[in-house]
Design a protein around this motif. Structure first.
Motif, mmCIF file in Angstrom:
data_model
loop_
_atom_site.group_PDB
_atom_site.id
_atom_site.type_symbol
_atom_site.label_atom_id
_atom_site.label_comp_id
_atom_site.label_asym_id
_atom_site.label_seq_id
_atom_site.Cartn_x
_atom_site.Cartn_y
_atom_site.Cartn_z
ATOM 1 N N ALA A 87 0.847 -1.198 0.000
ATOM 2 C CA ALA A 87 0.000 0.000 0.000
ATOM 3 C C ALA A 87 0.881 1.246 0.000
ATOM 4 N N ALA A 88 1.971 1.223 0.777
ATOM 5 C CA ALA A 88 2.888 2.365 0.826
ATOM 6 C C ALA A 88 3.530 2.575 -0.545
ATOM 7 N N TRP A 89 3.842 1.475 -1.215
ATOM 8 C CA TRP A 89 4.375 1.572 -2.569
ATOM 9 C C TRP A 89 3.384 2.306 -3.473
ATOM 10 N N PHE A 90 2.118 1.864 -3.433
ATOM 11 C CA PHE A 90 1.106 2.429 -4.313
ATOM 12 C C PHE A 90 0.938 3.928 -4.068
ATOM 13 N N VAL A 91 0.793 4.278 -2.791
ATOM 14 C CA VAL A 91 0.580 5.689 -2.458
ATOM 15 C C VAL A 91 1.822 6.514 -2.824
ATOM 16 N N GLY A 92 3.004 5.945 -2.637
ATOM 17 C CA GLY A 92 4.238 6.640 -3.010
ATOM 18 C C GLY A 92 4.292 6.912 -4.509
ATOM 19 N N VAL A 93 3.893 5.899 -5.305
ATOM 20 C CA VAL A 93 3.907 6.077 -6.756
ATOM 21 C C VAL A 93 2.896 7.154 -7.169
ATOM 22 N N VAL A 94 1.712 7.112 -6.554
ATOM 23 C CA VAL A 94 0.705 8.136 -6.848
ATOM 24 C C VAL A 94 1.292 9.527 -6.600
ATOM 25 N N TYR A 95 1.978 9.659 -5.469
ATOM 26 C CA TYR A 95 2.569 10.939 -5.099
ATOM 27 C C TYR A 95 3.637 11.362 -6.113
ATOM 28 N N ALA A 96 4.524 10.426 -6.476
ATOM 29 C CA ALA A 96 5.614 10.736 -7.395
ATOM 30 C C ALA A 96 5.067 11.173 -8.752
ATOM 31 N N VAL A 97 4.052 10.471 -9.246
ATOM 32 C CA VAL A 97 3.523 10.780 -10.573
ATOM 33 C C VAL A 97 2.739 12.095 -10.556
ATOM 34 N N ARG A 98 2.036 12.363 -9.453
ATOM 35 C CA ARG A 98 1.303 13.632 -9.361
ATOM 36 C C ARG A 98 2.229 14.828 -9.291
ATOM 37 N N GLN A 99 3.246 14.727 -8.407
ATOM 38 C CA GLN A 99 4.094 15.890 -8.128
ATOM 39 C C GLN A 99 5.233 16.026 -9.130
ATOM 40 N N THR A 100 5.686 14.910 -9.688
ATOM 41 C CA THR A 100 6.848 14.800 -10.576
ATOM 42 C C THR A 100 8.157 15.270 -9.938
ATOM 43 N N SER A 101 8.084 15.717 -8.698
ATOM 44 C CA SER A 101 9.299 16.094 -7.968
ATOM 45 C C SER A 101 9.046 15.770 -6.497
ATOM 46 N N VAL A 102 9.929 14.964 -5.908
ATOM 47 C CA VAL A 102 9.647 14.437 -4.571
ATOM 48 C C VAL A 102 10.669 14.946 -3.555
ATOM 49 N N GLN A 103 10.172 15.536 -2.472
ATOM 50 C CA GLN A 103 11.055 15.960 -1.386
ATOM 51 C C GLN A 103 11.513 14.738 -0.580
ATOM 52 N N ALA A 104 12.741 14.804 -0.058
ATOM 53 C CA ALA A 104 13.293 13.624 0.638
ATOM 54 C C ALA A 104 12.603 13.341 1.968
ATOM 55 N N ASN A 105 11.873 14.299 2.504
ATOM 56 C CA ASN A 105 11.235 14.071 3.812
ATOM 57 C C ASN A 105 9.745 13.764 3.700
ATOM 58 N N VAL A 106 9.293 13.430 2.514
ATOM 59 C CA VAL A 106 7.860 13.232 2.325
ATOM 60 C C VAL A 106 7.376 11.971 3.058
ATOM 61 N N GLY A 107 6.163 12.053 3.602
ATOM 62 C CA GLY A 107 5.556 10.877 4.238
ATOM 63 C C GLY A 107 5.823 10.752 5.724
ATOM 64 N N ILE A 108 6.860 11.421 6.198
ATOM 65 C CA ILE A 108 7.212 11.292 7.615
ATOM 66 C C ILE A 108 6.126 11.910 8.488
ATOM 67 N N GLY A 109 5.683 11.200 9.484
ATOM 68 C CA GLY A 109 4.636 11.703 10.371
ATOM 69 C C GLY A 109 3.264 11.152 10.029
ATOM 70 N N ASN A 110 3.119 10.683 8.782
ATOM 71 C CA ASN A 110 1.803 10.168 8.383
ATOM 72 C C ASN A 110 1.446 8.843 9.051
ATOM 73 N N GLU A 111 2.455 8.098 9.496
ATOM 74 C CA GLU A 111 2.188 6.769 10.054
ATOM 75 C C GLU A 111 1.201 6.842 11.217
ATOM 76 N N LEU A 112 1.298 7.928 12.016
ATOM 77 C CA LEU A 112 0.377 8.036 13.157
ATOM 78 C C LEU A 112 -1.038 8.358 12.680
ATOM 79 N N ILE A 113 -1.125 9.117 11.563
ATOM 80 C CA ILE A 113 -2.459 9.448 11.051
ATOM 81 C C ILE A 113 -3.151 8.190 10.520
ATOM 82 N N TYR A 114 -2.373 7.267 9.937
ATOM 83 C CA TYR A 114 -2.973 6.001 9.480
ATOM 84 C C TYR A 114 -3.550 5.252 10.677
ATOM 85 N N ILE A 115 -2.761 5.244 11.760
ATOM 86 C CA ILE A 115 -3.218 4.514 12.948
ATOM 87 C C ILE A 115 -4.466 5.189 13.532
#
Lengths: 350, 268
Positions: free
Chosen positions: A252-280
């Motif tokens: 699932a993380a792979w899928f969401v990461g790919v969605v993000y990469a294709v939408r933004q076309t430029s990815v910051q190195a700190n993306v996604g950090i902190g979201n793990e608690l929101i999933y929980i």
């Protein structure tokens, strides 16, 4: 009792049960609290803001709910199986960065980058699960370790390959158009474009629910989370189930990461950090027990929906967005207390 | 040994022993389990009853001795192997998941499926119907197969666990202290199910520390004390009082009785 072909001797009307009423049947559903919550939140914003219920408004709050919801579903399965994955957030970043670095720096088509990202995330998921199963340590600690390691790797490797802290130029790679069609296109309904991720979210939720309630694997997930030793004693492959769940979260993380990469076309190195608690948080609002063995994928998706509606709704009402996290925290507490009360009521009254 | 007829017993133990490091938990245990008979394993706390069950059910492997199934030596590496050989164990903690519905628990680990390939799914309708039918056959009338196991009473849970083992083709049923946590009435219910399982032709191993529960239903009695066997008796070779007295260690019990007596007041 749904048996229509019950033998006549079967005591259809047992004096020990008054009859399990519709209300009580609904109350034992883990997702009920989240459903009520979602309706209340929707009503709250819908009454005060006409934009909120307009097609563009709906598209706006469904968007953050969709990517969060895909993750929340997987995290809910993992939590029902009795484990946490704190590396789930940063893993979406790992996936997105891998797509960028592989396809741009190594000048391959974007699909190669997407496949490499899948292999890497699945490997991390396997390792998480394997370590948890092998050591018997709490998954909280194991995945906290992999979370910090991935955070360092994301930053370090991105700098190493690109010389900056972001991986860009994804938009001009070979095969980008086809990848965009799958991961980041829009579907126009009533004159309003909706993100394709919303459709994927609905499909994932349906699939997760089906697996959980209608397959052997789903039964094993509930059992492993409910009592691992007991389930092993009756022959449930608990280790395999746990590893599969960690790999599902990774996928699932792979899928969401790919969605993000294709939408933004430029990815910051700190993306996604902190979201793990929101999933929980979404999974818990959706009725998942922190101790495992109980919960639902639909509930987690409703939790994600509440998150999306609140995040955008606060903007429409022109509240200070600082209040958002206060609201989310209050929602979480309320959900936990409600779920506990509901479960006690439902179990005691049988 | 009472009858040494032609057919070998379902399960036979020959000088079984098990060590944990330097601790000899079990040593020199021999007995047999025959179809349609109940073999009771009796012993006080710490006598080695639990270790013995774990050896029989494949959780532990014996350090010494032989385990024979239908007369041929066997070795179980995992609980699943024992289960596949027809030896089902109802553990003290019951191996049931309290938050899950009865029918989900009933088929846990052996779920019936329908469909094929990616569409293979848990056949819930069959599972629910079978659960209800099988429990009814054991004389257990569940109110609603959908209710979580956690809402059942202790005796009902034992009964469900026994019915599950019987349904899954167990030939040998091992029951780990099924009556110890129960009240008099509930224990009676469980003893009745043990007798039912026996009458269906199963070999039953009934572990308990209560001779009053063991004697009425048992055909053979193995007494354990501190990991060793005090003897393996047929029902005709021993009385309830003898068992009780051996378990408590006869002489020790007399001594205790003496100790507990009121001191006779000195004659004036």
């Amino acid at each position: 009792m749904t048996t229509t072909d019950a033998p006549p001797s079967s005591p259809a009307a047992d004096e020990r049960v008054a009859s399990v009423g519709l209300l009580k049947r609904l109350l034992v559903k883990p997702e009920l609290g989240a459903l009520v919550g979602a309706v209340v939140v929707f009503a709250f914003f819908a009454v005060q803001s006409s934009v909120f219920v307009s097609p563009s408004g709906i598209a706006n709050w469904l968007d953050p709910a969709s990517t969060l919801g895909i993750m929340a579903c997987a995290v809910a399965l993992l939590m029902i199986g009795g484990h946490f994955d704190l590396s789930a957030g940063v893993m979406t970043g790992t996936s997105a960065l891998t797509v960028g670095i592989v396809s741009v720096q190594f000048e391959t088509t974007i699909w190669v980058g997407i496949l490499v990202a899948l292999a890497i995330t699945l490997a991390v998921g396997f390792l998480n699960g394997f370590l948890v199963v092998r050591t018997g340590l709490p998954s909280f600690i194991i995945t906290l370790g992999s979370f910090l390691m991935l955070q360092g790797l994301n930053l370090g490797l991105t700098k190493l390959f690109t010389g900056t802290v972001n991986a860009g130029g994804i938009g001009v790679t070979d095969g980008f158009d086809s990848a965009e069609a799958v991961f980041a296109s829009t579907v126009t309904i009533a004159g309003q474009p909706f993100r394709i991720a919303i459709l994927w979210w609905v499909l994932f939720t349906a699939l997760a629910t089906w697996v959980l309630l209608k397959t052997r694997f789903g039964n094993w997930v509930f059992a492993t989370g409910g009592d691992e030793v007991a389930s092993r004693n009756v022959g449930v492959p608990a280790a395999r189930t746990t590893i599969t769940l960690f790999m599902t979260t990774a996928a699932a993380a792979w899928f969401v990461g790919v969605v993000y990469a294709v939408r933004q076309t430029s990815v910051q190195a700190n993306v996604g950090i902190g979201n793990e608690l929101i999933y929980i948080v979404a999974a818990v609002i959706g009725g998942c027990l922190l101790t495992g063995g109980f919960g639902s994928a639909i509930g987690a998706s409703l939790g994600a929906l509440i998150f999306g509606m609140t995040q955008q709704g606060i903007v429409y009402l022109r509240y200070d967005s600082d209040w958002f996290f206060f609201f989310l925290g209050a929602m979480l507490l309320l959900a936990v207390l409600t779920n506990r009360a509901i479960r006690r009521y439902a179990e005691a009254r049988r | 040994m009472s009858e040494t007829t032609g057919t070998p017993p379902l399960l036979e133990l020959r000088d079984i022993g098990r060590d944990f490091g330097s601790v000899i938990a079990l040593d020199g245990i021999s007995t047999s389990v025959r179809a349609g008979e109940v073999t009771c394993v009796l012993g006080d706390n710490g006598a080695g009853k639990s270790t013995l069950i774990k050896v029989l059910s494949g959780v532990h492997q014996p350090s010494r001795g032989e385990l024979l199934l239908d007369g041929t030596p066997v070795r179980f590496g995992a609980p699943r192997e024992a289960l596949d050989a027809g030896i089902a164990t109802v553990f003290q903690d019951l191996a049931m998941i309290p938050l899950m519905a009865i029918w989900r628990n009933f088929f846990l680990g052996s779920e019936p499926t329908r469909g094929w390939g990616p569409f293979r799914r848990f056949d819930a309708a069959t599972a629910k119907e079978t659960t209800r039918r099988e429990l009814l056959a054991m004389g257990i009338d569940v109110r609603d197969p959908d209710q979580p196991v956690g809402t059942l009473s202790g005796g009902e849970r034992q009964s469900v666990a026994i019915a599950r083992a019987v349904y899954f083709g167990a030939r040998v049923l091992i029951l780990d202290e099924p009556t110890s946590a129960l009240g008099v009435k509930q224990a009676g219910v469980v003893l009745r199910y043990i007798a039912q399982a026996r009458d269906r032709g199963l070999g039953v191993v009934f572990i308990t520390h209560n001779p009053h529960h063991a004697y009425p239903v048992g055909d053979r009695f193995v007494l354990l004390k501190r990991g060793r066997s005090l003897g393996d008796f047929g029902k005709d070779e021993v009385t309830r009082d003898e068992i009780t007295s051996m378990m408590a260690g006869g002489a020790e019990l007399d001594e205790l009785a003496h100790e507990l007596e009121r001191p006779t007041p000195p004659a004036p």
